[in-house]
Design a protein around this motif. Sequence first.
Motif, PDB file in Angstrom:
ATOM      1  N   PHE A  97      49.108  41.627  65.796  1.00 47.68           N
ATOM      2  CA  PHE A  97      48.539  41.334  64.489  1.00 47.68           C
ATOM      3  C   PHE A  97      49.627  41.308  63.413  1.00 47.68           C
ATOM      4  N   GLY A  98      50.542  42.272  63.476  1.00 46.32           N
ATOM      5  CA  GLY A  98      51.581  42.334  62.454  1.00 46.32           C
ATOM      6  C   GLY A  98      52.597  41.217  62.565  1.00 46.32           C
ATOM      7  N   TRP A  99      53.030  40.899  63.791  1.00 43.25           N
ATOM      8  CA  TRP A  99      54.126  39.936  63.974  1.00 43.25           C
ATOM      9  C   TRP A  99      53.652  38.506  63.751  1.00 43.25           C
ATOM     10  N   PHE A 100      52.489  38.172  64.258  1.00 42.01           N
ATOM     11  CA  PHE A 100      52.057  36.781  64.233  1.00 42.01           C
ATOM     12  C   PHE A 100      51.114  36.446  63.081  1.00 42.01           C
ATOM     13  N   ILE A 101      50.568  37.450  62.395  1.00 37.98           N
ATOM     14  CA  ILE A 101      49.628  37.169  61.309  1.00 37.98           C
ATOM     15  C   ILE A 101      50.143  37.735  59.980  1.00 37.98           C
ATOM     16  N   VAL A 102      50.445  39.037  59.941  1.00 41.26           N
ATOM     17  CA  VAL A 102      50.883  39.646  58.686  1.00 41.26           C
ATOM     18  C   VAL A 102      52.282  39.176  58.310  1.00 41.26           C
ATOM     19  N   ARG A 103      53.185  39.084  59.305  1.00 38.16           N
ATOM     20  CA  ARG A 103      54.576  38.725  59.005  1.00 38.16           C
ATOM     21  C   ARG A 103      54.719  37.368  58.320  1.00 38.16           C
ATOM     22  N   PRO A 104      54.090  36.264  58.799  1.00 32.64           N
ATOM     23  CA  PRO A 104      54.221  34.997  58.066  1.00 32.64           C
ATOM     24  C   PRO A 104      53.674  35.060  56.639  1.00 32.64           C
ATOM     25  N   ILE A 105      52.557  35.773  56.447  1.00 35.15           N
ATOM     26  CA  ILE A 105      52.011  35.894  55.089  1.00 35.15           C
ATOM     27  C   ILE A 105      52.965  36.687  54.195  1.00 35.15           C
ATOM     28  N   TRP A 106      53.550  37.735  54.751  1.00 35.80           N
ATOM     29  CA  TRP A 106      54.483  38.559  53.974  1.00 35.80           C
ATOM     30  C   TRP A 106      55.740  37.777  53.604  1.00 35.80           C
ATOM     31  N   ARG A 107      56.259  36.961  54.537  1.00 35.78           N
ATOM     32  CA  ARG A 107      57.460  36.173  54.256  1.00 35.78           C
ATOM     33  C   ARG A 107      57.180  35.133  53.164  1.00 35.78           C
ATOM     34  N   GLU A 108      56.020  34.512  53.200  1.00 37.80           N
ATOM     35  CA  GLU A 108      55.677  33.552  52.149  1.00 37.80           C
ATOM     36  C   GLU A 108      55.515  34.257  50.808  1.00 37.80           C
ATOM     37  N   THR A 109      54.936  35.457  50.822  1.00 39.48           N
ATOM     38  CA  THR A 109      54.818  36.218  49.578  1.00 39.48           C
ATOM     39  C   THR A 109      56.185  36.586  49.029  1.00 39.48           C
ATOM     40  N   GLN A 110      57.109  36.987  49.917  1.00 35.56           N
ATOM     41  CA  GLN A 110      58.476  37.302  49.462  1.00 35.56           C
ATOM     42  C   GLN A 110      59.166  36.087  48.865  1.00 35.56           C
ATOM     43  N   ALA A 111      59.014  34.924  49.512  1.00 32.82           N
ATOM     44  CA  ALA A 111      59.641  33.710  48.993  1.00 32.82           C
ATOM     45  C   ALA A 111      59.117  33.383  47.598  1.00 32.82           C
ATOM     46  N   THR A 112      57.835  33.592  47.363  1.00 31.67           N
ATOM     47  CA  THR A 112      57.275  33.334  46.036  1.00 31.67           C
ATOM     48  C   THR A 112      57.765  34.375  45.029  1.00 31.67           C
ATOM     49  N   TRP A 113      57.856  35.622  45.455  1.00 35.89           N
ATOM     50  CA  TRP A 113      58.299  36.688  44.546  1.00 35.89           C
ATOM     51  C   TRP A 113      59.746  36.473  44.100  1.00 35.89           C
ATOM     52  N   GLN A 114      60.591  35.958  44.983  1.00 37.83           N
ATOM     53  CA  GLN A 114      61.985  35.706  44.619  1.00 37.83           C
ATOM     54  C   GLN A 114      62.107  34.610  43.560  1.00 37.83           C
ATOM     55  N   ARG A 115      61.084  33.798  43.416  1.00 35.66           N
ATOM     56  CA  ARG A 115      61.111  32.727  42.423  1.00 35.66           C
ATOM     57  C   ARG A 115      60.244  33.061  41.209  1.00 35.66           C
ATOM     58  N   ARG A 116      60.013  34.331  40.991  1.00 28.10           N
ATOM     59  CA  ARG A 116      59.093  34.716  39.912  1.00 28.10           C
ATOM     60  C   ARG A 116      59.633  34.316  38.541  1.00 28.10           C
ATOM     61  N   ASP A 117      60.982  34.195  38.420  1.00 30.68           N
ATOM     62  CA  ASP A 117      61.532  33.797  37.123  1.00 30.68           C
ATOM     63  C   ASP A 117      61.196  32.358  36.778  1.00 30.68           C
ATOM     64  N   GLU A 118      60.839  31.558  37.772  1.00 30.59           N
ATOM     65  CA  GLU A 118      60.509  30.156  37.517  1.00 30.59           C
ATOM     66  C   GLU A 118      59.057  29.975  37.099  1.00 30.59           C
ATOM     67  N   LEU A 119      58.263  31.032  37.188  1.00 28.29           N
ATOM     68  CA  LEU A 119      56.855  30.901  36.847  1.00 28.29           C
ATOM     69  C   LEU A 119      56.663  30.700  35.350  1.00 28.29           C
ATOM     70  N   ARG A 120      55.718  29.887  34.999  1.00 31.60           N
ATOM     71  CA  ARG A 120      55.369  29.631  33.605  1.00 31.60           C
ATOM     72  C   ARG A 120      53.864  29.399  33.531  1.00 31.60           C
ATOM     73  N   TRP A 121      53.332  29.611  32.351  1.00 35.52           N
ATOM     74  CA  TRP A 121      51.898  29.385  32.186  1.00 35.52           C
ATOM     75  C   TRP A 121      51.614  27.891  32.157  1.00 35.52           C
ATOM     76  N   CYS A 122      50.795  27.501  33.117  1.00 37.85           N
ATOM     77  CA  CYS A 122      50.366  26.106  33.207  1.00 37.85           C
ATOM     78  C   CYS A 122      48.975  26.091  33.831  1.00 37.85           C
ATOM     79  N   ARG A 123      48.463  24.912  34.061  1.00 42.60           N
ATOM     80  CA  ARG A 123      47.128  24.818  34.626  1.00 42.60           C
ATOM     81  C   ARG A 123      47.032  25.524  35.977  1.00 42.60           C
TER      82      ARG A 123
END
Length: 704
Positions: free
Chosen positions: A386-412
């Motif tokens: 469960f952790g390797w094949f399900i939680v791990r991909p979701i966690w990696r995508e969340t990390q990739a988004t968090w690393q780009r948090r400075d690029e976030l801006r209010w939009c639609r």
Amino acid sequence: MARLPQLRQELTLTPGAATPDGAPTWMLHDPAANRFFQLGWPAFELLSRWPLDDPLAIVEAVNRETTLTVTPDDLDALVRMLRQQSLLVAATAADTARLEHHKAAQRTSRAMWLLKHYLMIRVPLWHPMPFLRAAARHVAFAYRPASWLIVAAVAMTGLVLVSRRWDEFVHTFHGYADWRGLIGVGIALGFAKVLHEFGHAFTAQRHGCRVPTMGVALLVMLPVLYTDTTEAWKVAARKDRLWIGAAGMLSEIALAAFATLAWSLLPDGPLRGGAFLLATTTWIATLAINASPFMRFDGYFLLSDWLDMPNLHDRAFALGRWWLREWLFGFGDPQPEPCSASRRRFLIAFSFATWLYRLVVFLSIALVVYHAFFKLLGMLLFCVEFGWFIVRPIWRETQATWQRRDELRWCRETRRSALLGAAAVAFFVVPWHAGVSAPAVLAPQRAQGLYTVAAGYLADQPPPARDGQRVRAGDTLAVLASPDLEARLAAATASEALLHWEVDQQSFDERLQQQGTALARRWDATRQTVAGIQAEIAQLTIRAPFDGTVQTGDDPPAPGTWLPRGERVYDLIAPGGVKGDAYVGEDDVARLKAGQSAVFVASLPELAARDCRIDAIDKVNVATLDAPSVASTYGGPIPAEPNAKTRQLVPLQATWQVRFGGCDGEAGIGREVNGTVQLGAGRQSFVGEGLRFVAAVLQREVGF
């Protein structure tokens, strides 16, 4: 760069299939790693002039001799790609250091390697090329159109014959519902899969591909056969690649066609049973597993070739992640690769369908692994899966988004994501969820079944009570006549009268005087026997124990009907008042207490809901279910099985009985009614409920 690095001498470059827009491609083959790289026209022109060994001369030659326009930057990018994929000769210390660093980065412990690969471990067993070349002429007939016309005719004939004996064909399976049947299914599947893999191998060899290995792959420790047909990518014609990918499934379908016809023609026996197994297991396994494009089986490669998109999953996943990031956060990133709008929509939908399919598959595998081993190991492997094949991909995508948090801006997009996130938190985290839904039975407050105490026929005088008749306590409902009891009473009465006369004459008869007091005791015993039989006959009269309404069921007995001992003749229902019993699991019983509300909804739509209250909650879980209608054995929702000795229904999970009553107006009902009750309980969140469920499972399985 002053000079170009040398290419490895064993690399080969062959023409590939054109792209959807008509541009030519070439396939660069690395035989050491058996990998293929698709190159475009600019890369091919640059590589074909590599012997010039001068970057500027190569760029000028391409621009002069072709209609292309390339720059030194294009050549630098090609060199970087070649170096990253280890396609260049390691001629310097820096190259050696880079290769060592790459090897060290790839090196993992045995435990980590097993963690990454235990879902699919390939074990090569055979190098089949000499055999394939020698046997190719013997299987050439299978590639002629006439052969497949024969297969189609055989399939149609077999299906027509089976349709005429469909019931017999379907019920053949019941003869294999034991361990011998499982062995038979395993042998049939094994034979079909061997034919499947040789279909791939012979077809690939026929189209000029090398088949380096055939062997066994351990799919979650389950052995399956595999054939390495990676070189199919160097086949330029898409139609030929499709034939290579479909050869295995076509082989199994042909086998199923001949097996279906054989079942119709063979007599009963082992051969017919084997034909049945081949006719059923082959095409079912083909459709269920091999034809799926969501895993890297035949269906995936067929779809990839049909769309002419190598690495279909990776490219679809890249588009899916890009679309998801843009829809949620509006980063404004460029599309990962150019394609038409219709293809982009298809690939995005395909990526989400694949993710959903894999989520279901990996969860199923995790549950199988959990139940296939002993408690602790099964739970550990479930967590790993469960952790390797399900939680791990979701966690990696969340990390990739968090690393780009400075690029976030209010939009639609970000406003919409914030609203959706807040709604999700409110739904899952805020403790708004209240109430416990449980199966329940609502019954009259006072009801009693009336049974026969001895076998007899129903007398016509007085007339038996009718269904719905109102009676008072002590009223006669029915009278049974028992010839056996009447004969026994007549015999006992005659014996009692004789003994009575003998006792009266004992003082005048010398022979009777010799029996002494024994004669009087025999007379007393006979009188008791007569009284006992008379009491039994009196019990044949069924009387109402209290005021109420008579129910006779769907088939009331008529006068003269013979009724066995213990037969239920009537149900007597007292007027007014109902009571209910709900059956609650261990996760919810702690949230309930006496006095809370209870709303009963009957399974019969014509009955209105009843507002009640909880009267009492059992202190311990029930050992047996008193209401069979809620047990799974009789179609109810509570898993239960009968006890082997007592035949009572035993619940398979901890279940508490909750008693409720005081239902609106105390209006009575005529019989027991199944339904669902909504019990008032303290509010809680779905997250808290899930955490308690996980904690309960951990406590139960680990045995704390």
